[in-house]
Design an enzyme around this catalytic site. Sequence first.
Site, mmCIF file in Angstrom:
data_model
loop_
_atom_site.group_PDB
_atom_site.id
_atom_site.type_symbol
_atom_site.label_atom_id
_atom_site.label_comp_id
_atom_site.label_asym_id
_atom_site.label_seq_id
_atom_site.Cartn_x
_atom_site.Cartn_y
_atom_site.Cartn_z
ATOM 1 N N HIS A 75 40.152 83.737 -68.188
ATOM 2 C CA HIS A 75 39.037 83.881 -69.115
ATOM 3 C C HIS A 75 39.588 83.490 -70.469
ATOM 4 O O HIS A 75 40.215 84.306 -71.143
ATOM 5 C CB HIS A 75 38.516 85.322 -69.145
ATOM 6 N N GLU A 117 39.793 91.460 -62.881
ATOM 7 C CA GLU A 117 40.136 91.255 -64.298
ATOM 8 C C GLU A 117 40.558 92.556 -64.971
ATOM 9 O O GLU A 117 39.809 93.532 -64.992
ATOM 10 C CB GLU A 117 38.924 90.659 -65.031
ATOM 11 N N ASP A 127 40.008 92.482 -78.983
ATOM 12 C CA ASP A 127 39.283 91.678 -77.992
ATOM 13 C C ASP A 127 37.909 91.309 -78.540
ATOM 14 O O ASP A 127 36.883 91.774 -78.074
ATOM 15 C CB ASP A 127 39.159 92.518 -76.704
ATOM 16 N N TRP A 161 34.951 92.591 -63.208
ATOM 17 C CA TRP A 161 35.451 93.314 -64.385
ATOM 18 C C TRP A 161 34.587 94.550 -64.554
ATOM 19 O O TRP A 161 33.357 94.462 -64.554
ATOM 20 C CB TRP A 161 35.401 92.484 -65.672
ATOM 21 N N ASP A 208 36.373 88.379 -78.729
ATOM 22 C CA ASP A 208 35.619 87.316 -78.051
ATOM 23 C C ASP A 208 35.125 86.228 -78.997
ATOM 24 O O ASP A 208 33.994 85.758 -78.878
ATOM 25 C CB ASP A 208 34.456 87.914 -77.239
ATOM 26 N N LYS A 263 42.107 94.888 -68.319
ATOM 27 C CA LYS A 263 41.860 95.007 -69.752
ATOM 28 C C LYS A 263 42.751 96.113 -70.318
ATOM 29 O O LYS A 263 43.132 97.036 -69.597
ATOM 30 C CB LYS A 263 40.382 95.314 -69.995
ATOM 31 N N ASP A 289 35.359 82.676 -71.833
ATOM 32 C CA ASP A 289 34.709 83.974 -72.041
ATOM 33 C C ASP A 289 34.716 84.323 -73.525
ATOM 34 O O ASP A 289 35.670 84.916 -74.026
ATOM 35 C CB ASP A 289 35.438 85.059 -71.218
ATOM 36 N N HIS A 338 42.659 90.447 -73.597
ATOM 37 C CA HIS A 338 42.799 91.753 -72.962
ATOM 38 C C HIS A 338 44.209 92.329 -72.967
ATOM 39 O O HIS A 338 44.557 93.140 -72.113
ATOM 40 C CB HIS A 338 42.288 91.680 -71.516
ATOM 41 N N ASP A 369 42.404 87.483 -68.997
ATOM 42 C CA ASP A 369 41.548 87.221 -70.152
ATOM 43 C C ASP A 369 42.433 87.248 -71.400
ATOM 44 O O ASP A 369 43.168 88.225 -71.625
ATOM 45 C CB ASP A 369 40.442 88.294 -70.228
HETATM 46 C C1 RNT Z 1 34.988 92.112 -70.856
HETATM 47 C C2 RNT Z 1 35.464 91.040 -69.932
HETATM 48 C C3 RNT Z 1 34.401 90.381 -69.118
HETATM 49 C C4 RNT Z 1 33.149 90.057 -69.907
HETATM 50 C C5 RNT Z 1 32.152 89.205 -69.166
HETATM 51 C C6 RNT Z 1 30.831 89.201 -69.809
HETATM 52 O O1 RNT Z 1 35.958 92.552 -71.692
HETATM 53 O O2 RNT Z 1 36.178 90.080 -70.634
HETATM 54 O O3 RNT Z 1 34.917 89.274 -68.491
HETATM 55 O O4 RNT Z 1 33.455 89.424 -71.098
HETATM 56 O O5 RNT Z 1 32.090 89.614 -67.856
HETATM 57 ZN ZN ZN Z 2 36.759 88.314 -69.546
#
Ligand code: RNT
Ligand code: ZN
Length: 424
Positions: A292, A232, A300, A191, A302, A234, A332, A268, A265
Amino acid sequence: MLAYPSDQQITQAYAQAKDRYAQVGVDADQAVRRLTQIPISLHCWQADDVGGFETAEGLTGGGIMATGGYPGKATTLQQLRADIEKALTLLPGAHRLSLHAIYADTGGKAVGRDKLTGEHFASWIDWAKARKLGLDFNGTFFSHPKAADGFTLSHVDPGIRRFWIDHAIACRRIGEAMGRQLGTPAVVNVWIPDGFKDIPIDRCGARARLRDALDEVFAEDLDGDCVLDAVESKLFGIGSESCVVGSHEFYMGYAVTRNKLLCLDAGHFHPTEVISDKISSALLFLDEILLHVSRPVRWDSDHVVILTDELHAIAQEIVRNDFLARVHIGLDFFDASINRVAAYAIGARCMQKALLAALLEPADTLRAMEESGDTTGRLAMLEELKTFPLGAVWDYACLSGNVPAGPAWLNEVRKYEKDVLSKR
Ligand code: RNT
Ligand code: ZN
């Protein structure tokens, strides 16, 4: 102290639950057995807010951000491992750990990210081997002076691009070493934060540079039994609001044409877009994918994974389609505002509960209803299932897995906080 349910309470409730599931044609014993065979890849970075051990500052720049100042964050390798070990005692089954390049064990020496090797992860590999954990890996393309302007593999400067290509190559080799020594392939994820804060003129140029850089990264033929490559996408990040180079379309095309794993993810995509709906499409054209699992709140953000409808839907898509062998489930999230070990337990246990709920579905009955046009029955059945005794089966899975059932796991975390975290 929260009360621990007695073994008898758990087994009695389970016996009743098992009968209820049997009435709809579901074998609860089998569901529990299958659950304990599904590894969840715990992300090491929840323990220290994506800090790593490279510098004292930790996470800097790069489109991601951990917020909160809860005390007790891991600041050394030993502390990080102890926290993860603690978290693992709260999850039934055998799991994996996903590392990032910034967690290298360089013995205090500064090693350039382009120069990292399996040797710098030897202590992690030994640690994982002793605990029968598989390892996964991630390149760290942020928190670095060469990523300060927000571009890495797609940078216009060939020198900077080269540095990150070399980093990505190093990461694949590290993954291969992990996979070889542990006997289970390491998923190595890429990523990158690359993107434009304001409206760019040349989106295509940046994406072409990224495509070519990735082709260089993946040129080396490594053992597919030891390492699996994932990319990955986004939608946007902090500082890359106007255009992200590695968008979904970019990586979908890249993964399909280069036979790579696509990493989806949950945070994302556009707020009303869900990854559960993407799994079946992606796996019609790809062998395997990486997830993820995260929880976006408005963006996003998290947040710690909880048992949302979307989490259920993700698990249902994997289980209903028999995709368990083709979907690598990684977590994640990084919340620095609550106890970080508890964050692992909450998120990973929820992922497992969602998988268990999916394994407890009368899938054949539901499919037959849909195929015969009985949409009334399908809706009725799905709603009734929501109040079936999932909790009793989950408690039993915890008991069989020798981990605390119900909220009493929190006692263990509180004790750990008192004895260990508060002393940091
Ligand atoms: C960032 C991505 C990525 C990170 C990690 C820490 O938006 O989701 O995967 O969260 O690599
Ligand atoms: Zn991620």
